[in-house]
Motif scaffolding. Structure first.
Motif, mmCIF file in Angstrom:
data_model
loop_
_atom_site.group_PDB
_atom_site.id
_atom_site.type_symbol
_atom_site.label_atom_id
_atom_site.label_comp_id
_atom_site.label_asym_id
_atom_site.label_seq_id
_atom_site.Cartn_x
_atom_site.Cartn_y
_atom_site.Cartn_z
ATOM 1 N N ASP A 296 5.023 14.410 17.387
ATOM 2 C CA ASP A 296 6.328 13.979 17.897
ATOM 3 C C ASP A 296 6.551 12.527 17.478
ATOM 4 O O ASP A 296 5.647 11.686 17.614
ATOM 5 C CB ASP A 296 6.353 14.021 19.437
ATOM 6 C CG ASP A 296 6.380 15.431 19.989
ATOM 7 O OD1 ASP A 296 6.132 16.380 19.219
ATOM 8 O OD2 ASP A 296 6.648 15.581 21.196
ATOM 9 N N PHE B 245 13.997 14.554 22.798
ATOM 10 C CA PHE B 245 14.697 14.173 24.044
ATOM 11 C C PHE B 245 15.831 13.193 23.749
ATOM 12 O O PHE B 245 16.070 12.267 24.511
ATOM 13 C CB PHE B 245 13.703 13.546 25.030
ATOM 14 C CG PHE B 245 12.579 14.467 25.423
ATOM 15 C CD1 PHE B 245 12.814 15.546 26.263
ATOM 16 C CD2 PHE B 245 11.293 14.272 24.950
ATOM 17 C CE1 PHE B 245 11.783 16.413 26.626
ATOM 18 C CE2 PHE B 245 10.264 15.128 25.305
ATOM 19 C CZ PHE B 245 10.508 16.200 26.141
ATOM 20 N N ARG C 164 13.385 14.067 33.064
ATOM 21 C CA ARG C 164 13.844 14.978 32.020
ATOM 22 C C ARG C 164 13.971 16.352 32.655
ATOM 23 O O ARG C 164 13.646 16.525 33.827
ATOM 24 C CB ARG C 164 12.864 14.997 30.845
ATOM 25 C CG ARG C 164 11.501 15.537 31.208
ATOM 26 C CD ARG C 164 10.575 15.561 29.995
ATOM 27 N NE ARG C 164 9.286 16.135 30.352
ATOM 28 C CZ ARG C 164 8.224 16.125 29.566
ATOM 29 N NH1 ARG C 164 8.268 15.555 28.380
ATOM 30 N NH2 ARG C 164 7.106 16.677 29.948
ATOM 31 N N ASN D 79 12.353 22.119 24.627
ATOM 32 C CA ASN D 79 10.964 21.697 24.768
ATOM 33 C C ASN D 79 10.377 22.353 26.006
ATOM 34 O O ASN D 79 10.877 22.142 27.116
ATOM 35 C CB ASN D 79 10.862 20.171 24.919
ATOM 36 C CG ASN D 79 9.438 19.669 24.778
ATOM 37 O OD1 ASN D 79 8.862 19.732 23.697
ATOM 38 N ND2 ASN D 79 8.873 19.188 25.871
ATOM 39 N N GLU D 80 9.372 23.177 25.786
ATOM 40 C CA GLU D 80 8.622 23.770 26.907
ATOM 41 C C GLU D 80 9.544 24.344 27.982
ATOM 42 O O GLU D 80 9.585 23.840 29.120
ATOM 43 C CB GLU D 80 7.665 22.736 27.512
ATOM 44 C CG GLU D 80 6.614 22.264 26.521
ATOM 45 C CD GLU D 80 5.742 21.153 27.056
ATOM 46 O OE1 GLU D 80 6.097 20.555 28.089
ATOM 47 O OE2 GLU D 80 4.706 20.874 26.433
ATOM 48 N N MET E 248 3.537 26.323 26.289
ATOM 49 C CA MET E 248 2.699 25.288 26.903
ATOM 50 C C MET E 248 1.490 25.936 27.571
ATOM 51 O O MET E 248 1.624 26.945 28.243
ATOM 52 C CB MET E 248 3.576 24.551 27.923
ATOM 53 C CG MET E 248 2.844 23.701 28.908
ATOM 54 S SD MET E 248 2.284 22.190 28.131
ATOM 55 C CE MET E 248 1.856 21.227 29.554
ATOM 56 N N ASP F 279 2.111 23.898 22.793
ATOM 57 C CA ASP F 279 1.573 22.578 23.134
ATOM 58 C C ASP F 279 0.326 22.838 23.972
ATOM 59 O O ASP F 279 0.379 23.642 24.911
ATOM 60 C CB ASP F 279 2.565 21.781 23.983
ATOM 61 C CG ASP F 279 3.880 21.558 23.255
ATOM 62 O OD1 ASP F 279 3.929 21.806 22.037
ATOM 63 O OD2 ASP F 279 4.850 21.145 23.916
ATOM 64 N N TYR G 143 -2.688 20.966 26.146
ATOM 65 C CA TYR G 143 -3.260 19.752 26.726
ATOM 66 C C TYR G 143 -4.580 20.095 27.397
ATOM 67 O O TYR G 143 -4.617 20.923 28.302
ATOM 68 C CB TYR G 143 -2.254 19.113 27.696
ATOM 69 C CG TYR G 143 -1.151 18.481 26.875
ATOM 70 C CD1 TYR G 143 -1.283 17.180 26.429
ATOM 71 C CD2 TYR G 143 -0.058 19.220 26.453
ATOM 72 C CE1 TYR G 143 -0.335 16.613 25.608
ATOM 73 C CE2 TYR G 143 0.908 18.662 25.625
ATOM 74 C CZ TYR G 143 0.758 17.356 25.206
ATOM 75 O OH TYR G 143 1.684 16.797 24.372
ATOM 76 N N GLU H 296 1.869 20.415 19.724
ATOM 77 C CA GLU H 296 1.414 19.166 20.363
ATOM 78 C C GLU H 296 -0.003 19.362 20.883
ATOM 79 O O GLU H 296 -0.329 20.436 21.382
ATOM 80 C CB GLU H 296 2.261 18.822 21.601
ATOM 81 C CG GLU H 296 3.682 18.451 21.346
ATOM 82 C CD GLU H 296 4.457 18.238 22.662
ATOM 83 O OE1 GLU H 296 3.842 18.022 23.721
ATOM 84 O OE2 GLU H 296 5.687 18.316 22.617
ATOM 85 N N PHE I 92 1.119 14.902 20.409
ATOM 86 C CA PHE I 92 2.047 14.060 21.149
ATOM 87 C C PHE I 92 1.351 12.710 21.297
ATOM 88 O O PHE I 92 0.317 12.646 21.915
ATOM 89 C CB PHE I 92 2.386 14.609 22.530
ATOM 90 C CG PHE I 92 3.340 13.697 23.240
ATOM 91 C CD1 PHE I 92 4.692 13.788 22.991
ATOM 92 C CD2 PHE I 92 2.872 12.713 24.106
ATOM 93 C CE1 PHE I 92 5.574 12.909 23.608
ATOM 94 C CE2 PHE I 92 3.760 11.833 24.712
ATOM 95 C CZ PHE I 92 5.108 11.931 24.464
ATOM 96 N N GLU J 278 6.224 7.733 30.049
ATOM 97 C CA GLU J 278 4.908 8.118 29.537
ATOM 98 C C GLU J 278 4.269 6.993 28.720
ATOM 99 O O GLU J 278 3.619 7.244 27.713
ATOM 100 C CB GLU J 278 5.033 9.407 28.729
ATOM 101 C CG GLU J 278 5.367 10.577 29.640
ATOM 102 C CD GLU J 278 5.175 11.942 29.015
ATOM 103 O OE1 GLU J 278 5.443 12.075 27.810
ATOM 104 O OE2 GLU J 278 4.769 12.864 29.734
ATOM 105 N N HIS K 145 0.615 7.371 27.891
ATOM 106 C CA HIS K 145 0.101 8.546 27.191
ATOM 107 C C HIS K 145 -0.439 8.136 25.826
ATOM 108 O O HIS K 145 0.192 7.362 25.123
ATOM 109 C CB HIS K 145 1.208 9.598 27.033
ATOM 110 C CG HIS K 145 0.634 10.968 26.841
ATOM 111 N ND1 HIS K 145 0.075 11.373 25.657
ATOM 112 C CD2 HIS K 145 0.502 11.998 27.699
ATOM 113 C CE1 HIS K 145 -0.374 12.600 25.791
ATOM 114 N NE2 HIS K 145 -0.134 13.004 27.016
HETATM 115 C C1 GAL Z 1 4.166 17.669 26.809
HETATM 116 C C2 GAL Z 1 5.592 17.330 26.424
HETATM 117 C C3 GAL Z 1 5.678 15.993 25.749
HETATM 118 C C4 GAL Z 1 4.931 14.966 26.545
HETATM 119 C C5 GAL Z 1 3.522 15.435 26.715
HETATM 120 C C6 GAL Z 1 2.609 14.446 27.378
HETATM 121 O O1 GAL Z 1 4.077 18.727 27.683
HETATM 122 O O2 GAL Z 1 6.101 18.316 25.557
HETATM 123 O O3 GAL Z 1 7.012 15.634 25.619
HETATM 124 O O4 GAL Z 1 5.562 14.790 27.769
HETATM 125 O O5 GAL Z 1 3.513 16.634 27.440
HETATM 126 O O6 GAL Z 1 2.768 14.360 28.732
#
Ligand code: GAL
Length: 679
Positions: free
Chosen positions: A16, A47, A113, A151-152, A250, A272, A274, A305, A343, A353, A356
């Motif tokens: 991103d 965004f 958001r 997005n998600e 996600m 995505d 995480y 991501e 991301f 964020e 992040h």
């Molecule tokens: C993802 C989202 C990103 C960013 C990322 C880190 O879920 O798509 O935009 O927010 O988490 O928190």
């Protein structure tokens, strides 16, 4: 229409990118750094609605034109998002009714958001308008790699627009209120509906919700969001753009979408991911994400991501070191990802964020993090030939299938089960983890899929099943399949109505058992079973009705009664695990079962040494990915070329944390712990 198999021509690397947060001199620096790191793809505009359309119908694209031109000149492609996950402040002011309402009745306000009610006509209209505008302007751009719609998806609304749309969905599903009342068992607690208008989303109520109502609302939301996606997709296609269209799913916690139907609606499936564990279980979870997404996609897919540098667990962010960043990226690619995207590119200096992690951290390019990015970019260039998919479109071959069912997850999430500690997602993940630890490749399947290529199929705790699902499982077993069904499966139909007469009603005949009593265990208590197995959380009083017991309970009220049973049916067998094996017992159980069935690990001596071995099939060759998560150096012998180092694979040493991607000349591999090799 899904394009199979998806092939972007090179592994995509980047993430991103939010140039709108930075001045133009930073853009120039960014592009130079991207080139240094061999970044070839960014995702733009995710965004950016308020900047792209500062007032309704007025567009400002100068900044986007500018950055796209600079990227293109540098040979960097881009995914362009439709920015509909973040409607601008003017939209909120003009359409206050389009704000999402929580289950407790609170209407949310602008300021974060995802502040939109997906069923609001104004939101849907504005979303299609901005999608059409962007598609007309950029749809034919040669640097465009694809459309990243929204997005998600996953913002749930309980407000008046949702109520109207939910009723429409219910009318089309049930046609009459009599049908709905019967399906929802509304005779319980005076819930019978006499008018469609009386039906609401399952907003907060005094005590327990009706589970059938809750699960139908989940189904409705998935369909409603899919309709919103499909409208945007249609607007893009109508503009003449032929770039692939996706929307990012996600993991691990998002369970709002029925992924099989959503996957069919996309040109390429993206996700995505995480990590939620900084330790070895994070690596296990990479594999889980990869196997799930490849299965949903039915072929190659995109990692849109992943976390850069930081792994957020609970209330803190742990550092993800260089080795892990590289190993994880290759873990996804081994399982069919055509990308390693993160991301985000540059860490934000402000905004929600700002803490992040990013490929360019706050410290800038003079950092260990950015050195890792450069190293990863160079590795991805060296292994880029893996991107060419095999002609049958299946990047990984597996003999084992696990049933994945979002509706099963929703049903098992409804409260007031015999033991609410049971989590569908934990069960699927624990089972996948056992197979990962045994080094065995896994696919996920959807009920009704052709199972002829699988030697073992596992149904994790899947409370609700349909008769068609049960018939499908039965025909798999009859024709020679080995089926393992975990406890609390097939108890109820798809409206969570129990099949009475003994559990698990839907599968009783197939399994040859009848459970008359479910006996949950208190937290922390475990049960001893025969053959050294242990279990926890759940047990059942099982009677044999044709099956034989493989393992009995050894202690407590069920001592001497069957815990694990097997029923020979047709040319196959159906096994029932009536209790929740602890992770170690589960590992041993599945490793032994696979050995008995002749299902081999990809490389038999890899997993015990802490090396993950995955074979990714390609167009002209197959590639053995070796990811070393263990703690001792390992020597590899076999025939092939390691694309990471360019050296012959025979005699290659893998130190802890190392990776190899070997173009195979044969499939015979041996891994030995280094000191034992030289001993
Ligand atoms: C993802 C989202 C990103 C960013 C990322 C880190 O879920 O798509 O935009 O927010 O988490 O928190």
């Amino acid at each position: 229409m899904t394009q199979h198999p998806y092939n972007p021509g090179r592994l995509l690397f980047g993430g991103d990118y939010n140039p709108e947060q930075w001045s133009k001199d930073v853009w120039a620096k960014d592009i130079a750094l991207m080139r240094r790191a061999a970044v070839n793809t960014v995702s733009l505009g995710i965004f950016s609605w308020a900047l792209l359309e500062p007032r309704e119908g007025e567009y400002d694209v100068e900044w986007l034109d500018g950055i796209i031109a600079m990227l293109h000149e540098a040979g960097i492609g881009f995914f362009l998002a439709t920015p509909t996950a973040s409607p601008p402040p003017w939209f909120t002011r003009a359409h206050p009714d389009a704000m999402p309402v929580r289950a407790d009745g609170t209407t949310l306000t602008h300021g974060s958001r995802d502040t939109y009610a997906v069923s609001s006509p104004a939101y849907r209209e504005a979303s299609q308008r901005i999608a059409r505008f962007l598609a007309e302007r950029y749809g034919a751009h040669p640097g465009l790699r694809g459309w990243h719609v929204h997005n998600e998806y996953g913002t749930i609304d309980y407000g008046p627009h949702a109520a109207d749309a939910f009723r429409r969905w219910l009318r089309s599903k049930y046609e009459t209120l009599d049908e709905l009342n019967a399906a929802w068992t509304t005779a319980f607690w005076s819930q019978s509906y006499g008018e469609w208008e009386d039906i609401l989303p399952p907003r907060d109520t005094q005590y327990l919700h009706n589970p059938a109502h809750v699960v139908d609302f989940k189904r409705f939301n998935s369909d409603e969001m899919l309709a919103a996606f499909t409208e945007q997709k249609a607007a893009i296609v109508a503009s003449g753009s032929t770039a692939p269209i996706t929307t990012n799913f996600m993991l691990p916690t998002w369970n709002h979408l029925e992924q099989w139907s959503w996957s069919e609606a996309q040109d390429v499936v993206s996700i995505d991911h995480y990590l939620d564990d900084p330790g070895i279980d994070g690596d296990t979870h990479v594999a889980y994400c990869g196997d799930l997404t490849r299965s949903w996609a039915g072929g190659p897919w995109l990692l849109m991501e992943q976390n850069a540098i930081g792994i957020r667990v609970g209330d803190r962010t742990y550092v993800k070191g260089p080795d892990q960043t590289i190993r994880n990226s290759l873990g996804y690619i081994a399982r069919g990802s055509q990308s390693s995207l993160f991301f985000q590119w540059r860490a934000s200096a402000g905004g929600s964020e700002l803490w992040h992690g990013a490929l360019v951290p706050h410290a800038g390019e003079s950092s260990r993090a950015f050195e890792t990015v450069v190293e990863l970019g160079s590795i991805l260039e060296s292994i880029s030939e893996v991107v060419e998919p095999p002609t049958d479109g299946r990047p990984v071959e597996a003999d084992v299938a696990i049933l994945w069912d979002a509706e099963g997850w929703w049903a098992t999430d409804t409260p007031h089960l015999p033991n609410d500690a049971l989590s569908y997602s934990d069960e699927v993940r624990a089972t996948h983890r056992s197979l990962w630890r045994a080094g065995i490749s896994v696919d996920f399947v959807r009920a009704g899929d052709d199972l002829s290529r699988y030697r073992l199929m596992i149904i994790p705790s899947m409370f609700a099943l349909s008769e068609a699902d049960a018939a499908w499982a039965t025909s798999y077993v009859r024709s020679g399949g080995q089926l393992v069904v975990q406890f609390f499966s097939g108890i109820a139909d798809m409206n969570q109505r129990v099949i009475t007469g003994g559990y698990p009603g839907m599968l009783r005949e197939l399994l040859g058992v009848r459970t008359e009593e479910i006996r949950p265990l208190p937290d922390g208590e475990s049960l001893e079973l025969d053959k050294g197995f242990h279990s926890e959380m759940w047990s059942e009083r099982v009677q044999l009705e044709g099956a034989s017991s493989l393992v009995d309970y050894r202690a407590g009220a069920l001592s001497g009664l069957p815990a694990i049973t097997r029923n020979d049916v047709g040319m196959g067998a159906a096994t029932y695990l009536s209790t929740r094996l602890t992770q170690l017992s589960r590992d041993r159980y599945y490793a032994q079962l696979c050995a008995d069935l002749g299902i081999d690990p990809v490389v038999s001596d890899a997993a015990p040494l802490g090396v993950e071995a995955v074979r990714r099939r390609g167009a002209a060759a197959d590639y053995l990915f070796l990811l070393h998560h263990g703690s001792d150096s390992v020597t590899v012998s076999g025939e092939g070329v390691d694309l990471v180092t360019g050296s012959n694979a025979a005699g290659l040493t893998l130190d802890p944390g190392d990776v190899a991607v070997i173009r195979e000349s044969s499939r015979k591999w041996m891994l030995v712990k280094e000191n034992s090799a030289s001993a």
